[in-house]
Design an enzyme around this catalytic site. Sequence first.
Site, PDB file in Angstrom:
ATOM      1  N   ALA A 182       0.822  -1.210   0.000  1.00  0.00           N
ATOM      2  CA  ALA A 182       0.000   0.000   0.000  1.00  0.00           C
ATOM      3  C   ALA A 182       0.856   1.261   0.000  1.00  0.00           C
ATOM      4  O   ALA A 182       1.334   1.709   1.046  1.00  0.00           O
ATOM      5  CB  ALA A 182      -0.945  -0.005   1.197  1.00  0.00           C
ATOM      6  N   PRO A 210      -4.689   9.003  -3.331  1.00  0.00           N
ATOM      7  CA  PRO A 210      -5.381   9.819  -4.347  1.00  0.00           C
ATOM      8  C   PRO A 210      -4.479  10.895  -4.955  1.00  0.00           C
ATOM      9  O   PRO A 210      -4.531  11.139  -6.157  1.00  0.00           O
ATOM     10  CB  PRO A 210      -6.535  10.445  -3.564  1.00  0.00           C
ATOM     11  CG  PRO A 210      -6.815   9.474  -2.466  1.00  0.00           C
ATOM     12  CD  PRO A 210      -5.496   8.853  -2.105  1.00  0.00           C
ATOM     13  N   ILE A 252      -5.344  -0.441  -4.379  1.00  0.00           N
ATOM     14  CA  ILE A 252      -4.528  -1.471  -3.742  1.00  0.00           C
ATOM     15  C   ILE A 252      -5.000  -2.853  -4.188  1.00  0.00           C
ATOM     16  O   ILE A 252      -6.093  -3.300  -3.818  1.00  0.00           O
ATOM     17  CB  ILE A 252      -4.560  -1.340  -2.195  1.00  0.00           C
ATOM     18  CG1 ILE A 252      -4.176   0.092  -1.787  1.00  0.00           C
ATOM     19  CG2 ILE A 252      -3.635  -2.377  -1.563  1.00  0.00           C
ATOM     20  CD1 ILE A 252      -2.851   0.598  -2.337  1.00  0.00           C
ATOM     21  N   HIS A 270      -7.790 -11.303 -35.629  1.00  0.00           N
ATOM     22  CA  HIS A 270      -9.057 -12.002 -35.386  1.00  0.00           C
ATOM     23  C   HIS A 270     -10.252 -11.295 -36.022  1.00  0.00           C
ATOM     24  O   HIS A 270     -11.355 -11.851 -36.033  1.00  0.00           O
ATOM     25  CB  HIS A 270      -9.316 -12.152 -33.886  1.00  0.00           C
ATOM     26  CG  HIS A 270      -8.499 -13.228 -33.231  1.00  0.00           C
ATOM     27  ND1 HIS A 270      -7.200 -13.040 -32.845  1.00  0.00           N
ATOM     28  CD2 HIS A 270      -8.801 -14.508 -32.910  1.00  0.00           C
ATOM     29  CE1 HIS A 270      -6.741 -14.161 -32.297  1.00  0.00           C
ATOM     30  NE2 HIS A 270      -7.693 -15.063 -32.329  1.00  0.00           N
ATOM     31  N   GLU A 303       2.168   0.096 -11.126  1.00  0.00           N
ATOM     32  CA  GLU A 303       3.552  -0.154 -10.687  1.00  0.00           C
ATOM     33  C   GLU A 303       4.499   0.913 -11.227  1.00  0.00           C
ATOM     34  O   GLU A 303       5.638   0.625 -11.604  1.00  0.00           O
ATOM     35  CB  GLU A 303       4.024  -1.544 -11.143  1.00  0.00           C
ATOM     36  CG  GLU A 303       3.074  -2.638 -10.728  1.00  0.00           C
ATOM     37  CD  GLU A 303       3.639  -3.565  -9.671  1.00  0.00           C
ATOM     38  OE1 GLU A 303       4.855  -3.588  -9.480  1.00  0.00           O
ATOM     39  OE2 GLU A 303       2.842  -4.232  -9.014  1.00  0.00           O
ATOM     40  N   GLY A 304       4.025   2.139 -11.257  1.00  0.00           N
ATOM     41  CA  GLY A 304       4.812   3.234 -11.839  1.00  0.00           C
ATOM     42  C   GLY A 304       4.455   3.362 -13.295  1.00  0.00           C
ATOM     43  O   GLY A 304       4.719   2.443 -14.075  1.00  0.00           O
TER      44      GLY A 304
END
Lengths: 388, 387
Positions: free
Chosen positions: A124, A128, A157, A339, A364-365
């Site tokens: 965590a 915001p 999270i 497709h 993750e950045g």
Amino acid sequence: MDFTFAPEYVALRKMFREFAEEEVRPLAKTIDREHRVPHETLKKGAKIGLLGVPFPTKYGGMGAGETGYCIMMEEFGRVCTSTITNIGAHIGIGAMAIYLDGTEAQKNKYLTPLASGEKIAAFALTEPNAGSDAAAIRTRAVREGDSYFLDGSKIYITNGPIADIVSVFAVTDPSLGARGGVTAFIVETNWEGFKVGTLENKMGIRGSSTSELIFDNLRVPQENILGQTGLGFITAMKTLDLGRVSLGAGCLGGAQAALEAAMQWAKARNQFGASIAAKQSIQWMVADIACEIEALRSLVYRTAWMADSGQPFSREAAMCKLYGSEVASRTINKALQIHGSLGYSRDHPIERAWRDARISEIFEGTNEIQRTVIASELFKEIGVRVRS
Amino acid sequence: MDFALTEEQQMFRDMFRSFAQKEIAKVAEHADKTEQVPPELLSKAAEQGMLGALVPDNFGGAALDPISYALLMEEIGRACLSTAVVVACHTSLVTQAVLDFGSDAQKKYWLPMLASGQSIGAFALTEPDAGSDTHSLATRARRTDDGNVLNGVKTWVTNAGIAGVFLVVASSDPRANGRGLSAFLVEKDTPGLKVGQRDLTLGLRGASVHTVYLDNVHVPEANRLGAEGDGQAMVEHVLAHYRLALAAAGLGLGAAAVEAGVKFAAERIQFGGPIANKQAIQNYIADSSAQVEALRYLVYHTAWQAEQGSHLASGAMYAKLFAAQATRFVTDKMVQVHGGYGYIEDYPIARLYRNARSLDLLGGTGELMRVGIAINLFKSQQLEISP
């Protein structure tokens, strides 16, 4: 130089693939629709050690290092991005923070049940107003005697609603900012003052539960400080480095699976009197996808090798995340195109893969942050300091 | 050269924008979640004359010029691409076919119903084994004494669930090896026509897309549109109009995405200031805006060519191909500007991103557009190439 995988890794890959094909693939569509990875699937995986792949055996892990962990992420990434997101948040960042900076006592108490899958972890950091600017976190930890009291909230999270143990980053000294003012804590989610907030309705990785976490005067004993007081930001960055390599591996699996599916479809689909595989437009898409995948594969496993052999790898980790996520998005987008309209249907796995892939360029950045990391590391080498 | 809209076109645009922002934009999220464009919205659009955009006024239509129609599609697309596709299919595929291939009697019968929205038009061309390749259509039209009997399966039939009439393309001469196509207007309640399963899609979730089964559907002679064998020409003609309408709707979507990104970047504070201060963000926004402006004038220019009476097929392929590329690029970058907020469905940008992806498939894939463009270019070298 030797680019072959050692026999134990080959055996591991086989095991991961079997589990992914037999236990996860049949559920992938349901996982997306019902917004959850079944508890039983995680338990089954835990039984064969999947939830502790990189950690040493003395903590109940599989002892396979970052390389073994990347192999798992690649194999699972082939079938279900929600599942690797759950596992990645658990192993790659939640438990990893404890493994990297925990004391022996903390590892025995927390890492062991995490590695065995008895407990689930989360990480965590984001808030915001602190996304890419992770140093702007406002969750406060105030010391009173031998305890800290946490107040604030975290967003996006992964595993938030299902975690038992969370690595939480909070400000212990507002005057010092990120360098010296942030501390990491190990928090048990059944403690008073811990609350799961709003669940997010996401475009993809819908099976991975993402939520807000709220800390309301949450008491954390001093022995649950993770690493040193004030050095939490360093713990976070080291952890994220390892997470980024495995994220690239997950993207590799997703891209490879999309290529295989697109080729099967191109072979089977007849238009204008022949298989569309005979068309250059299709061939070029396949060739471009395959080149990118091979480059990504080399980058990911070389970086995992650097991590496992104790070399610095921050810059390469950022490259794995950046290149991996963009290769996955590009290749899955082309595979969808091969497709045709079928790929736009929610009955087809490539549709889910397309929605799922997009998050890897963000979480993750963000990729913009990865570029900043790579550029500042490169400029550092010639003595120039650049800031984000 | 004169790039200005006429006063009348400006007035139309303002009216379309005001209606679209007031009535359509507010239901766009709802249409996506409930997977249908609210029928009340279509009624309101019909009252405004938007379902009879191309129909002459003596048949109850708004008789818009091609540029004004592009402006209509742009404004609807800016508010909701699902609604734009519903209207484009009704107007550019079905109504256009009646306008340009219908007999006087057919026009008199169908145009007022289509223009008033009393009957929504659906287009049934694609089949499981014939997507881009219309020469492989397997649906058969067999002649009888008083008309034709249709048999076959149609997939990706847009508007199928809400349609009063289906424009069905079938092969009336199997010996012509898939050529010899004819078109029929089949009313919804005709025995043997069954609207099958709803196709759930990645985006465009409000558009009612279904598989349609034709099982010994008897169609009276009066319902054949155009002459026997006119099907191929009709398909090419209406698809060109549809492609331009889709490109115009894409223009609106792209403009809406840039607007959302600019607003977010100005409000989002990271590293002590709005992210709009970062060059990475500025680059995304500048590149995206350039794409939207290029698309804008490609769309208007192509519509202007149509107004001049030029052949639309080639220009519409350029417009649709570029619209698909531009909107894909723009929505992708604007998701990135939003960061994590771009991935949750609470912000419109995630929906715009999913919707934009349809434009490289709908009305012919991007690959088919390229083949068509190449065919036309090589014609100038007297070189005939095939897909």
